[in-house]
Design a protein around this motif. Sequence first.
Motif, mmCIF file in Angstrom:
data_model
loop_
_atom_site.group_PDB
_atom_site.id
_atom_site.type_symbol
_atom_site.label_atom_id
_atom_site.label_comp_id
_atom_site.label_asym_id
_atom_site.label_seq_id
_atom_site.Cartn_x
_atom_site.Cartn_y
_atom_site.Cartn_z
ATOM 1 N N PRO A 55 0.804 -1.226 0.000
ATOM 2 C CA PRO A 55 0.000 0.000 0.000
ATOM 3 C C PRO A 55 0.839 1.279 0.000
ATOM 4 O O PRO A 55 0.472 2.270 -0.619
ATOM 5 N N VAL A 56 1.978 1.259 0.696
ATOM 6 C CA VAL A 56 2.841 2.448 0.737
ATOM 7 C C VAL A 56 3.443 2.725 -0.633
ATOM 8 O O VAL A 56 3.363 3.841 -1.162
ATOM 9 N N VAL A 57 4.033 1.681 -1.231
ATOM 10 C CA VAL A 57 4.666 1.847 -2.541
ATOM 11 C C VAL A 57 3.617 2.170 -3.601
ATOM 12 O O VAL A 57 3.829 3.027 -4.467
ATOM 13 N N GLY A 58 2.468 1.495 -3.528
ATOM 14 C CA GLY A 58 1.409 1.743 -4.497
ATOM 15 C C GLY A 58 0.919 3.171 -4.462
ATOM 16 O O GLY A 58 0.778 3.831 -5.494
ATOM 17 N N GLY A 59 0.664 3.682 -3.255
ATOM 18 C CA GLY A 59 0.216 5.061 -3.139
ATOM 19 C C GLY A 59 1.231 6.047 -3.680
ATOM 20 O O GLY A 59 0.877 7.019 -4.358
ATOM 21 N N ALA A 60 2.520 5.813 -3.386
ATOM 22 C CA ALA A 60 3.572 6.720 -3.856
ATOM 23 C C ALA A 60 3.704 6.691 -5.373
ATOM 24 O O ALA A 60 3.803 7.747 -6.028
ATOM 25 N N LEU A 61 3.701 5.498 -5.953
ATOM 26 C CA LEU A 61 3.872 5.387 -7.400
ATOM 27 C C LEU A 61 2.688 5.975 -8.160
ATOM 28 O O LEU A 61 2.871 6.665 -9.173
ATOM 29 N N VAL A 62 1.480 5.693 -7.697
ATOM 30 C CA VAL A 62 0.293 6.223 -8.374
ATOM 31 C C VAL A 62 0.301 7.749 -8.341
ATOM 32 O O VAL A 62 -0.004 8.418 -9.326
ATOM 33 N N GLY A 63 0.673 8.301 -7.183
ATOM 34 C CA GLY A 63 0.699 9.746 -7.066
ATOM 35 C C GLY A 63 1.809 10.394 -7.867
ATOM 36 O O GLY A 63 1.667 11.529 -8.346
ATOM 37 N N TRP A 64 2.919 9.698 -8.041
ATOM 38 C CA TRP A 64 4.097 10.278 -8.691
ATOM 39 C C TRP A 64 4.111 10.036 -10.199
ATOM 40 O O TRP A 64 4.400 10.947 -10.980
ATOM 41 N N ALA A 65 3.813 8.805 -10.636
ATOM 42 C CA ALA A 65 4.005 8.459 -12.047
ATOM 43 C C ALA A 65 2.793 7.807 -12.688
ATOM 44 O O ALA A 65 2.877 7.374 -13.836
ATOM 45 N N GLY A 66 1.663 7.696 -11.990
ATOM 46 C CA GLY A 66 0.485 7.087 -12.589
ATOM 47 C C GLY A 66 0.409 5.595 -12.326
ATOM 48 O O GLY A 66 1.390 4.954 -11.947
ATOM 49 N N TRP A 67 -0.791 5.036 -12.560
ATOM 50 C CA TRP A 67 -1.013 3.642 -12.196
ATOM 51 C C TRP A 67 -0.190 2.659 -13.020
ATOM 52 O O TRP A 67 0.146 1.575 -12.539
ATOM 53 N N ARG A 68 0.180 3.015 -14.239
ATOM 54 C CA ARG A 68 0.944 2.068 -15.060
ATOM 55 C C ARG A 68 2.332 1.793 -14.486
ATOM 56 O O ARG A 68 2.921 0.729 -14.727
ATOM 57 N N SER A 69 2.845 2.721 -13.696
ATOM 58 C CA SER A 69 4.188 2.550 -13.139
ATOM 59 C C SER A 69 4.263 1.402 -12.145
ATOM 60 O O SER A 69 5.339 0.839 -11.924
ATOM 61 N N ILE A 70 3.127 1.029 -11.530
ATOM 62 C CA ILE A 70 3.171 -0.067 -10.564
ATOM 63 C C ILE A 70 3.475 -1.397 -11.255
ATOM 64 O O ILE A 70 3.932 -2.347 -10.607
ATOM 65 N N PHE A 71 3.222 -1.479 -12.544
ATOM 66 C CA PHE A 71 3.567 -2.680 -13.305
ATOM 67 C C PHE A 71 4.950 -2.563 -13.943
ATOM 68 O O PHE A 71 5.710 -3.530 -13.957
ATOM 69 N N TRP A 72 5.272 -1.400 -14.450
ATOM 70 C CA TRP A 72 6.565 -1.227 -15.118
ATOM 71 C C TRP A 72 7.743 -1.439 -14.179
ATOM 72 O O TRP A 72 8.811 -1.889 -14.599
ATOM 73 N N ILE A 73 7.556 -1.135 -12.889
ATOM 74 C CA ILE A 73 8.662 -1.279 -11.950
ATOM 75 C C ILE A 73 9.127 -2.735 -11.837
ATOM 76 O O ILE A 73 10.275 -3.012 -11.477
ATOM 77 N N ASN A 74 8.249 -3.671 -12.176
ATOM 78 C CA ASN A 74 8.608 -5.087 -12.102
ATOM 79 C C ASN A 74 9.569 -5.524 -13.194
ATOM 80 O O ASN A 74 10.324 -6.490 -13.012
ATOM 81 N N VAL A 75 9.533 -4.849 -14.329
ATOM 82 C CA VAL A 75 10.252 -5.344 -15.511
ATOM 83 C C VAL A 75 11.765 -5.345 -15.324
ATOM 84 O O VAL A 75 12.416 -6.386 -15.515
ATOM 85 N N PRO A 76 12.415 -4.228 -14.976
ATOM 86 C CA PRO A 76 13.882 -4.281 -14.812
ATOM 87 C C PRO A 76 14.319 -5.220 -13.695
ATOM 88 O O PRO A 76 15.368 -5.873 -13.810
ATOM 89 N N VAL A 77 13.526 -5.300 -12.623
ATOM 90 C CA VAL A 77 13.870 -6.213 -11.538
ATOM 91 C C VAL A 77 13.792 -7.665 -12.026
ATOM 92 O O VAL A 77 14.664 -8.483 -11.733
ATOM 93 N N GLY A 78 12.758 -7.970 -12.794
ATOM 94 C CA GLY A 78 12.619 -9.327 -13.319
ATOM 95 C C GLY A 78 13.734 -9.714 -14.270
ATOM 96 O O GLY A 78 14.275 -10.824 -14.198
ATOM 97 N N VAL A 79 14.117 -8.807 -15.153
ATOM 98 C CA VAL A 79 15.206 -9.084 -16.100
ATOM 99 C C VAL A 79 16.521 -9.298 -15.352
ATOM 100 O O VAL A 79 17.284 -10.234 -15.649
ATOM 101 N N ALA A 80 16.789 -8.438 -14.359
ATOM 102 C CA ALA A 80 18.009 -8.601 -13.567
ATOM 103 C C ALA A 80 18.018 -9.941 -12.848
ATOM 104 O O ALA A 80 19.056 -10.623 -12.773
ATOM 105 N N ALA A 81 16.859 -10.345 -12.318
ATOM 106 C CA ALA A 81 16.779 -11.612 -11.601
ATOM 107 C C ALA A 81 17.012 -12.802 -12.529
ATOM 108 O O ALA A 81 17.631 -13.793 -12.129
ATOM 109 N N ILE A 82 16.538 -12.712 -13.771
ATOM 110 C CA ILE A 82 16.780 -13.796 -14.733
ATOM 111 C C ILE A 82 18.279 -13.975 -14.969
ATOM 112 O O ILE A 82 18.799 -15.096 -14.985
ATOM 113 N N VAL A 83 18.987 -12.873 -15.157
ATOM 114 C CA VAL A 83 20.433 -12.924 -15.401
ATOM 115 C C VAL A 83 21.171 -13.460 -14.177
ATOM 116 O O VAL A 83 22.033 -14.337 -14.276
ATOM 117 N N LEU A 84 20.831 -12.948 -13.005
ATOM 118 C CA LEU A 84 21.491 -13.395 -11.780
ATOM 119 C C LEU A 84 21.224 -14.875 -11.512
ATOM 120 O O LEU A 84 22.114 -15.597 -11.046
#
Length: 465
Positions: free
Chosen positions: A151-180
């Motif tokens: 809820p904390v991260v969701g509220g901050a992201l929605v207020g700062w960058a819009g609702w789509r950012s809550i999904f986009w934040i997963n992408v670089p983390v997921g790609v990094a995790a695949i490589v690691l």
Amino acid sequence: MPQPVRPRVVLAVCCLSLFIVGLDNTIVNLALPAIREDLGASVSSLQWTIDAYTLVLASLLMLSGSTADRIGRRRTFQTGLALFSLGSLLCGVAPNVGTLIAFRALQAIGGSMLNPVALSIVTNVFTEPRERARAIGVWAGVVGLSMAVGPVVGGALVGWAGWRSIFWINVPVGVAAIVLTAFFVPESRSPHPRRLDPFGQLLVIVLLATLTYAIIEGRGAGWTSPEIIGCFAVAAIALAVLLPYERRRTDPLLELRFFRSVPFSGATLTAVTGFAALSGFLFLNSLYLQDTRGFSALHAGLLTLPMAAVTAVCAPLSGRVVAARGPRLPLLVAGAGIAVSGFVLAGIGPATPIPVLVLGYVCFGAGFGMLNAPITNAAVSGMPRERAGLAAAVASTSRQVGASLGVAVIGAVVAAATPAADRVAWVIVAVCGALVFALGLLTTGRWALATAARVNGSDHGVPVG
């Protein structure tokens, strides 16, 4: 080519991946008003934005866990990361609510391959029981923390960058995790591969899908409607066919004999009860802060920060206590914390002082922070190490069923709109805490550990505190 095994690095990679998955369980709730405004979604469509993820995840966890034991845990884990990242990317560009729901289901398919598989990887890398308990404590803490800070991260992201950012934040983390994962996580599988059990897997999917759907939709469609009664009937038939079918198989999907272990069965029930309390807490608290008190999504999220902070402190502490003294003390503290929180918050109203809210949040954070490690350790200890994927999947499925049940029951109470509805709903949260406390006493005594030893042929558990 993987490097020599570094257990702490493997744990870090698994925790990084699981953080974004756990975050996704709760982060979307605070974005629903923005999604409704941007995509013109109806209330039912918004409900399915949440439910599509929960339903698919709960239905596939068992299948993913057993598949990983069979074909390889690292391979399954990387596949899950790729699907989850792709689903997140597509959710972030969804042009309408229908495609958003479909892409949420794709996210869940990937997510089902991460939670139980990551735990089985950790279990097989940390072979010494006490070190394994500490690692499980860290893992469980990350899962719990990610859900608490959603809820904390969701509220901050929605207020700062819009609702789509809550999904986009997963992408670089997921790609990094695949490589690691490719570099640091060793491949592992069960030393005795089992034959596929497609009919058993189908029955499990039908059972969990229909049961979860009925629990989630019962309040809206009516508990006595043909749709909901039909779903419960199908779930009951699937269970009635599954149990004797699995008993007759040489290589069953789920070895029912492990449920004779009281710690394992107790961990399953505790997961259902504890996560019903969590989902009920988040549901009630979000409505209270935004509707009753009129706070913004960001402000509401920030007010829950004390719960997240206490969870962050208590979760790894719980793992250490489990390793040193066994699961009893963390389970008792967890049950007491949740129960006290429920009773404190049962008395809140439109003018309740913020310190009273913080007291309730801190108590719940302490209880929930202590909960995950003993649940997870007991579940994994209830099965041989080569069956860790399935054991983790059972625990994860129990969490999802509990989360669905909590929202369904408490939502039905709130929907009654009686003057005492909210108070009754918070009391239900408190009762869940009391049940966790009782299960902690029942499932950690010498008699309970003796049942686990009889089932497994040796004592895979930890000392009783």
